[in-house]
Design a protein around this motif. Sequence first.
Motif, PDB file in Angstrom:
ATOM      1  N   ASP A 199       0.847  -1.202   0.000  1.00 28.19           N
ATOM      2  CA  ASP A 199       0.000   0.000   0.000  1.00 28.19           C
ATOM      3  C   ASP A 199       0.881   1.250   0.000  1.00 28.19           C
ATOM      4  OD1 ASP A 199      -2.179  -1.706   0.246  1.00 28.19           O
ATOM      5  OD2 ASP A 199      -2.481  -1.316   2.386  1.00 28.19           O
ATOM      6  N   TRP A 200       1.914   1.246   0.854  1.00 30.94           N
ATOM      7  CA  TRP A 200       2.828   2.392   0.951  1.00 30.94           C
ATOM      8  C   TRP A 200       3.522   2.634  -0.386  1.00 30.94           C
ATOM      9  CZ3 TRP A 200       8.084   3.275   0.413  1.00 30.94           C
ATOM     10  CH2 TRP A 200       8.596   4.432   1.003  1.00 30.94           C
ATOM     11  N   CYS A 201       3.948   1.547  -1.039  1.00 36.36           N
ATOM     12  CA  CYS A 201       4.607   1.672  -2.346  1.00 36.36           C
ATOM     13  C   CYS A 201       3.672   2.318  -3.369  1.00 36.36           C
ATOM     14  CB  CYS A 201       5.050   0.297  -2.855  1.00 36.36           C
ATOM     15  SG  CYS A 201       6.502  -0.365  -2.024  1.00 36.36           S
ATOM     16  N   GLU A 202       2.413   1.896  -3.366  1.00 28.61           N
ATOM     17  CA  GLU A 202       1.455   2.477  -4.313  1.00 28.61           C
ATOM     18  C   GLU A 202       1.328   3.992  -4.105  1.00 28.61           C
ATOM     19  OE1 GLU A 202      -1.779  -0.872  -5.517  1.00 28.61           O
ATOM     20  OE2 GLU A 202      -1.865  -0.197  -3.424  1.00 28.61           O
ATOM     21  N   ALA A 203       1.453   4.431  -2.849  1.00 25.05           N
ATOM     22  CA  ALA A 203       1.311   5.854  -2.542  1.00 25.05           C
ATOM     23  C   ALA A 203       2.608   6.639  -2.713  1.00 25.05           C
ATOM     24  CB  ALA A 203       0.798   6.018  -1.107  1.00 25.05           C
ATOM     25  N   HIS A 204       3.765   5.982  -2.552  1.00 18.78           N
ATOM     26  CA  HIS A 204       5.032   6.732  -2.431  1.00 18.78           C
ATOM     27  C   HIS A 204       6.095   6.359  -3.460  1.00 18.78           C
ATOM     28  CE1 HIS A 204       3.765   8.563   1.350  1.00 18.78           C
ATOM     29  NE2 HIS A 204       3.372   7.368   1.769  1.00 18.78           N
ATOM     30  N   TRP A 205       5.789   5.535  -4.451  1.00 18.77           N
ATOM     31  CA  TRP A 205       6.843   5.053  -5.342  1.00 18.77           C
ATOM     32  C   TRP A 205       7.546   6.189  -6.084  1.00 18.77           C
ATOM     33  CZ3 TRP A 205       6.752   5.656 -10.687  1.00 18.77           C
ATOM     34  CH2 TRP A 205       5.522   6.038 -11.249  1.00 18.77           C
ATOM     35  N   ARG A 206       6.833   7.268  -6.357  1.00 18.28           N
ATOM     36  CA  ARG A 206       7.472   8.375  -7.091  1.00 18.28           C
ATOM     37  C   ARG A 206       8.596   9.022  -6.267  1.00 18.28           C
ATOM     38  NH1 ARG A 206       2.158   8.388  -8.573  1.00 18.28           N
ATOM     39  NH2 ARG A 206       1.731   8.349 -10.823  1.00 18.28           N
TER      40      ARG A 206
ATOM     41  N   GLY B  97      14.275  10.481  -5.366  1.00 15.61           N
ATOM     42  CA  GLY B  97      15.359  10.655  -4.404  1.00 15.61           C
ATOM     43  C   GLY B  97      14.945  11.359  -3.129  1.00 15.61           C
ATOM     44  N   GLY B  98      13.659  11.392  -2.846  1.00 14.14           N
ATOM     45  CA  GLY B  98      13.186  11.968  -1.596  1.00 14.14           C
ATOM     46  C   GLY B  98      13.488  11.053  -0.423  1.00 14.14           C
ATOM     47  N   PRO B  99      13.044  11.450   0.782  1.00 15.38           N
ATOM     48  CA  PRO B  99      13.292  10.620   1.964  1.00 15.38           C
ATOM     49  C   PRO B  99      12.665   9.228   1.844  1.00 15.38           C
ATOM     50  CG  PRO B  99      11.737  12.407   2.458  1.00 15.38           C
ATOM     51  CD  PRO B  99      12.323  12.687   1.120  1.00 15.38           C
ATOM     52  N   GLU B 100      11.676   9.101   0.961  1.00 14.78           N
ATOM     53  CA  GLU B 100      11.056   7.790   0.734  1.00 14.78           C
ATOM     54  C   GLU B 100      12.068   6.770   0.229  1.00 14.78           C
ATOM     55  OE1 GLU B 100       7.904  10.955  -0.329  1.00 14.78           O
ATOM     56  OE2 GLU B 100      10.041  10.626  -0.693  1.00 14.78           O
ATOM     57  N   ARG B 101      13.100   7.239  -0.476  1.00 16.77           N
ATOM     58  CA  ARG B 101      14.092   6.308  -1.031  1.00 16.77           C
ATOM     59  C   ARG B 101      14.836   5.580   0.085  1.00 16.77           C
ATOM     60  NH1 ARG B 101      18.501   8.497  -5.216  1.00 16.77           N
ATOM     61  NH2 ARG B 101      16.687   8.476  -6.607  1.00 16.77           N
ATOM     62  N   ASP B 102      15.412   6.345   1.021  1.00 14.18           N
ATOM     63  CA  ASP B 102      16.142   5.725   2.131  1.00 14.18           C
ATOM     64  C   ASP B 102      15.210   4.834   2.947  1.00 14.18           C
ATOM     65  OD1 ASP B 102      18.134   7.344   1.173  1.00 14.18           O
ATOM     66  OD2 ASP B 102      18.610   8.281   3.104  1.00 14.18           O
ATOM     67  N   GLU B 103      13.970   5.310   3.157  1.00 12.18           N
ATOM     68  CA  GLU B 103      13.014   4.540   3.953  1.00 12.18           C
ATOM     69  C   GLU B 103      12.700   3.203   3.282  1.00 12.18           C
ATOM     70  OE1 GLU B 103       8.578   5.034   5.972  1.00 12.18           O
ATOM     71  OE2 GLU B 103       9.520   6.766   5.011  1.00 12.18           O
ATOM     72  N   ALA B 104      12.492   3.228   1.967  1.00 13.09           N
ATOM     73  CA  ALA B 104      12.180   1.990   1.247  1.00 13.09           C
ATOM     74  C   ALA B 104      13.350   1.014   1.312  1.00 13.09           C
ATOM     75  CB  ALA B 104      11.823   2.292  -0.206  1.00 13.09           C
ATOM     76  N   VAL B 105      14.570   1.510   1.127  1.00 14.58           N
ATOM     77  CA  VAL B 105      15.739   0.633   1.185  1.00 14.58           C
ATOM     78  C   VAL B 105      15.845   0.005   2.579  1.00 14.58           C
ATOM     79  CG1 VAL B 105      18.266   0.527   1.053  1.00 14.58           C
ATOM     80  CG2 VAL B 105      16.984   1.861  -0.640  1.00 14.58           C
TER      81      VAL B 105
END
Length: 370
Positions: free
Chosen positions: A201-208, A213-221
Amino acid sequence: MSHLSVHVPLDGGRAYDILIGRGLVDAVGAQAAALGAKAAGIVTDETVAGLYGARVRASLERAGLRCGIIAVPPGEASKSYAGYASVCDGLLALKIERGDLVVALGGGVVGDLAGFAAATLRRGVRFLQVPTTLLAQVDSSVGGKTGINSPHGKNLIGAFHQPRLVLADTATLDTLVEREMRAGYAEVAKYGLINDPGFFDWCEAHWRGIFSGGPERDEAVAICCRAKAGVVVRDEREDGERALLNLGHTFGHALERLTQYDSARLVHGEGVAIGLALAFRFSARLGLCSGQEAGRVANHLAMAGLPTRLQDVPGGSGDAEAMLDAMAQDKKVRDGALTFILARGIGQSFIAPGIGRDDVRAFLQDELRG
């Protein structure tokens, strides 16, 4: 600059950390020195060498280590007997000893190849993973699976050899071509599909944000590394649960073999994306999950720019029988019977041994007809 950290608590003194954040390429030397190494052999590919080789070498030399660089051609073809021999001979020429370090600087190909060389050189040399692709940062750099390909199939020659440290510099993803970024994203989405519907669900909302290269990148890794670390600690040698990490890979590896590991036609993450969509459609066909959920998986992957059908492979994927033959060399084959990772829904994958060839053949034939 603060970094995220994930601990991999293996026993026998083999525990290690995964550090995640921007700028870690320049910390390789300090980390290597902290491990007591006197020398380091940097194994990389020619593309990554041009981008980061000098920075990593300078970092190591500032920390007082003697080092050299061994660069192989980029692409899956370097994960070969010849590539392995050239890396081993290069490391020996650099006089790398057991107390020294092999530094794997690059994507999954470099990590697998350098890791296998480290596992076998002098019967085992320590190594660091410095993954520079999204796919390597979230998947292949963690867990100690190393290896090379054979004409018979992918990753069939290898060893389990854990790194001493993983430094995932997420700034290196800024230089990735869009195609490689998308390919790595298939492995990110996979973690949600295996056993974490909330993450999907989070990926569907935040994949962009991951791509930009936003903070979502580090969080996803970090989320992916935490998930993989947990599985690796519970099942290091893939005797059970760890096979779940191969969701989509039985189909994907077969496609890679049928395209002769030609990255112009198909890269690993693209094969995985098609494999994920196929695994869910096959699960739906077997009555395990709904067609709606299978559609949701394919739609999300397609939105991220990934292929989801056999027809998306440039030059074609061969017929159903060719795919079955390629799958027969999968590492999860037991007594000649195919084992698939299937799903009862998003985040509800399971190991399904002994799937009949006739069922798979009929499914593939229908998929090829589109």
